[in-house]
Motif scaffolding. Sequence first.
Motif, short mmCIF file in Angstrom:
data_model
loop_
_atom_site.label_atom_id
_atom_site.label_comp_id
_atom_site.label_asym_id
_atom_site.label_seq_id
_atom_site.Cartn_x
_atom_site.Cartn_y
_atom_site.Cartn_z
N GLY A 1 0.83 -1.20 0.00
CA GLY A 1 0.00 0.00 0.00
C GLY A 1 0.86 1.25 0.00
N LEU A 2 0.45 2.22 -0.80
CA LEU A 2 1.16 3.51 -0.85
C LEU A 2 0.18 4.62 -0.45
CD1 LEU A 2 3.02 1.71 -2.69
CD2 LEU A 2 3.39 3.72 -4.09
N PRO A 3 0.23 5.07 0.80
CA PRO A 3 -0.66 6.17 1.20
C PRO A 3 -0.22 7.45 0.51
CG PRO A 3 0.78 5.50 3.01
CD PRO A 3 1.06 4.57 1.89
N ILE A 4 -1.19 8.13 -0.08
CA ILE A 4 -0.86 9.35 -0.83
C ILE A 4 -0.75 10.53 0.14
CG2 ILE A 4 -1.71 10.96 -2.59
CD1 ILE A 4 -2.89 8.48 -4.01
N ASP A 5 0.31 11.28 0.00
CA ASP A 5 0.59 12.42 0.88
C ASP A 5 -0.55 13.43 0.82
OD1 ASP A 5 1.97 14.20 2.50
OD2 ASP A 5 3.07 15.09 0.82
N ASP A 6 -0.97 13.88 2.01
CA ASP A 6 -2.07 14.85 2.08
C ASP A 6 -1.76 16.11 1.28
OD1 ASP A 6 -3.44 13.14 3.69
OD2 ASP A 6 -2.75 14.06 5.57
N ALA A 7 -0.48 16.45 1.25
CA ALA A 7 -0.09 17.69 0.58
C ALA A 7 0.12 17.52 -0.92
CB ALA A 7 1.20 18.22 1.21
N ALA A 8 0.00 16.29 -1.42
CA ALA A 8 0.21 16.07 -2.85
C ALA A 8 -0.95 16.66 -3.64
CB ALA A 8 0.32 14.57 -3.14
N PRO A 9 -0.68 17.19 -4.82
CA PRO A 9 -1.78 17.72 -5.63
C PRO A 9 -2.73 16.60 -6.05
CG PRO A 9 0.25 17.63 -6.89
CD PRO A 9 0.62 17.29 -5.49
N THR A 10 -3.97 16.96 -6.23
CA THR A 10 -4.95 15.96 -6.66
C THR A 10 -4.77 15.69 -8.15
OG1 THR A 10 -6.50 16.76 -5.02
CG2 THR A 10 -7.42 15.49 -6.85
N ILE A 11 -4.76 14.42 -8.47
CA ILE A 11 -4.64 14.06 -9.89
C ILE A 11 -6.02 13.68 -10.39
CG2 ILE A 11 -4.00 11.64 -9.39
CD1 ILE A 11 -2.14 11.82 -11.88
N ASN A 12 -6.45 14.34 -11.44
CA ASN A 12 -7.73 14.03 -12.06
C ASN A 12 -7.52 14.08 -13.57
OD1 ASN A 12 -10.28 13.72 -13.02
ND2 ASN A 12 -11.20 15.35 -11.78
N LEU A 13 -7.34 12.92 -14.15
CA LEU A 13 -6.92 12.88 -15.54
C LEU A 13 -8.07 13.15 -16.50
CD1 LEU A 13 -4.53 9.85 -15.09
CD2 LEU A 13 -3.86 12.18 -15.65
N ALA A 14 -9.29 13.18 -15.97
CA ALA A 14 -10.43 13.49 -16.84
C ALA A 14 -10.67 14.98 -16.94
CB ALA A 14 -11.68 12.78 -16.32
N ALA A 15 -10.08 15.74 -16.03
CA ALA A 15 -10.30 17.19 -16.02
C ALA A 15 -9.01 17.91 -16.41
CB ALA A 15 -10.73 17.63 -14.62
N ALA A 16 -9.17 19.16 -16.77
CA ALA A 16 -7.99 19.95 -17.13
C ALA A 16 -7.27 20.39 -15.86
CB ALA A 16 -8.42 21.18 -17.93
N GLY A 17 -5.98 20.66 -16.00
CA GLY A 17 -5.21 21.15 -14.86
C GLY A 17 -4.72 20.04 -13.97
N GLY A 18 -3.77 20.42 -13.07
CA GLY A 18 -3.21 19.43 -12.16
C GLY A 18 -2.23 18.51 -12.86
N PRO A 19 -1.70 17.53 -12.13
CA PRO A 19 -0.73 16.62 -12.73
C PRO A 19 -1.34 15.86 -13.90
CG PRO A 19 -0.82 16.37 -10.34
CD PRO A 19 -1.97 17.23 -10.73
#
Lengths: 262, 501
Positions: free
Chosen positions: B371-389
């Motif tokens: 399991g890899l817990p995602i850092d709270d401070a990491a940006p949200t990745i949403n590949l269906a929407a514009a912007g972000g990683p």
Amino acid sequence: MAFIAPQTFRAVASVGFLARLGLGRLWRPRGEWWIGAVSLAGWAGLIAAQGDGGVAGLCSGGGWVGRLAGEWRAGLLAPRLIGSAAMTLAMVAAMTPPLAIDSLRVVALRSFPKWRVRTQAAWFAAYAGVWAAATMLAELPLMALPPPLRPHLAAAAFLAAALWQLTPAKRRALNACHKARPLPAGGPRAVAAGAGWGARVGAACLAACGPMMLAAMAASWPAAAMAGVFALALYERYVARPPFAATALALAAAGGLIVAAG
Amino acid sequence: MVIPVKNGVHTREDLWSLDVWDPTLLWYAKAMGAMFARPLQDPSSWRYQAAIHGYIPGEPDLQALLKPGDQIPADSGTYWAQCQHHGWFFLPWHRGYLGYFERIVRKTIVGLGGPADWALPYWNYSDTQHNAAVARLVRPEFVAHALPDGSPNPFSHGVQRSPFNLVHTPKGQAGDFNVGSKDVRLKCLTYPHFYDHASASSFGGGITAFNHGESPNDTSAEGSVEKTPHDNIHGDIGGWMDSFETAGLDPLFWMHHCNIDRLWSVWAAAAGHSNPADAAWLNPAGPHFPYRFRDENGVSQTFTPQSVLNTEASPFAYRFQDLNAPPHVAVLAAKLQIPPAVSPAPPPQAPRLAAASDTDIDLSPEQVSVGLPIDDAAPTINLAAAGGPRQAYLNVENVVGAGKLETRYVYLNLPDATAPDQDPDLYLGSLPMFGVREMSRGGAAGAGNGKSFVLNATDVIAHLQQTGHWDGKEVRVYLIAKNPPAPGSKLTAGRLSLYYR
């Protein structure tokens, strides 16, 4: 000379090659400018200390215990120790940051942003701390040495460092300088792991390059010797399969020069 | 058939397009026999050529091939153990290695009375169009005991490989070494940059100095073409092919690398792709550059990456019969949504660490989930929407191992780990083990940092998000051994991590 590979000579002849190793890394715009700044400040300190007699002119006459006791009574010992400590810090500041830059980048790459600087700082403090402690430990007996013996010791130390270059233990130690350790991404565990990793790499690097550094110290820290040793250490740190025969020859030649200079 | 030289350029043919014991193969076999008989000191001997790739004094595999009177040549320190792996010199070094080997074989063939037009064939195991049914099989000529005249076949006589099954094909009894479709998937061709940051996927590999696997650079990273299919094929064939020191002894090695070389040409010919423009890659400086080889006359030659970019020019002058990528590459490229390259250099911003596992993960069991817990401070990745990683990379850091090591297949968020292939969209990539043993050697042999892998996870995360199986809080990674791990084998990873860009 036949045992020295031709590529060794090409390497030595490559203009700007050293600059592409560690020094070049410093100027790349990746946010590690402070490493270059610390190193430059260290070199400025080392160069400024040249000409004040360094640590070579500390002692005169009598046994080393008697000399130190005499200096203590005369109130000279404490300033000299402080001077030595300052010299040690300058040396560590000058030399260790460029040697650590690759590892510091790995630490940065593998840390959450919030913990990056703290983990890097812990890594570097441990790494440099090993060097500083070892340098001070070596400096104390050197301070007590009668000045006329210093060149003989320096020459012998350079020859010993040259022989060290040719041993399998040297290769093992140098390889251990490149050793990466798993790092927690954040939290106090990351800082502690960073410090542990830095200390282990520092110890390995001390084993790899300590003998040549000790030789330069024995020669009373002349800037030219320090720069030469630094260049060798940088070369070995960033070049795969460094030509140990050639570096041994260079160190032996330094020892020979000291003997020739009397 | 051996295609005639045209305008001074030789043609490297598709292996499976050749007839049974085609002259290209028959003369290659005869040349191998002749070269194997030469003394080790002879730079044109088969064993000298293999030692260029890897050699460790006292290493048992090559030593076992020593013949009475053989001596380690005086120039071995300069010419042996030079192979470049796990970095951006992998492709150019192997191109030169292959080129001089081809010239030596050609001269040997001419000396035996064969055609001067001969060129190495390539083994296109990823072919899903022309020879799809047989592409992943080892041709009958390489597992047959005898040549057509009944004499021992150098291609197989004494050659050490993994156990295999014989499969009937129109061209005879081919060898099935269990090369799977995952092992030859060409995701590598979708990456727009030849090199990238250590934590991101690239085609050719991360920036390194001379790197024979000693891990002189703590941040070295393997290019995706070096990982799959290159490393996978080495591991699948096994035996000699599974080690730096002995790989070049197997005649399959050269046709395998001929295909890797072809894939480089395929990649470079694609729109928007270009080789590095950096002087540090084109004409590197340092004690191990330029690369040094002995040619077919024993004369020392040098080359740099820049001097081998044009394959049709001197010193090697060859082209490939086919430079088309298989259709699955376009499908993968669409799923990965990788922005086109705007320059040969990768984006200046390195990927950001978003999640990491504990350290020192035991990968020895047949199946492991982490399991890899995602850092709270990491940006949200949403590949269906514009912007972000827009891209995500799974890193498997500092994999070290010992013993016979099996490829691991990697999946994300499997609903049922007992049937991983029920949802192929969750398959991320493979971790082939070629080089892991070599890079795990510590002490005087190297740093022992092991091998680090980078897998582009963008397509799988996009699929998880589209199907509502991505909560943004934790990602679970499954590592499943291709074959049951060998008893006594040991495999660990320093850490697993997820990066966004």
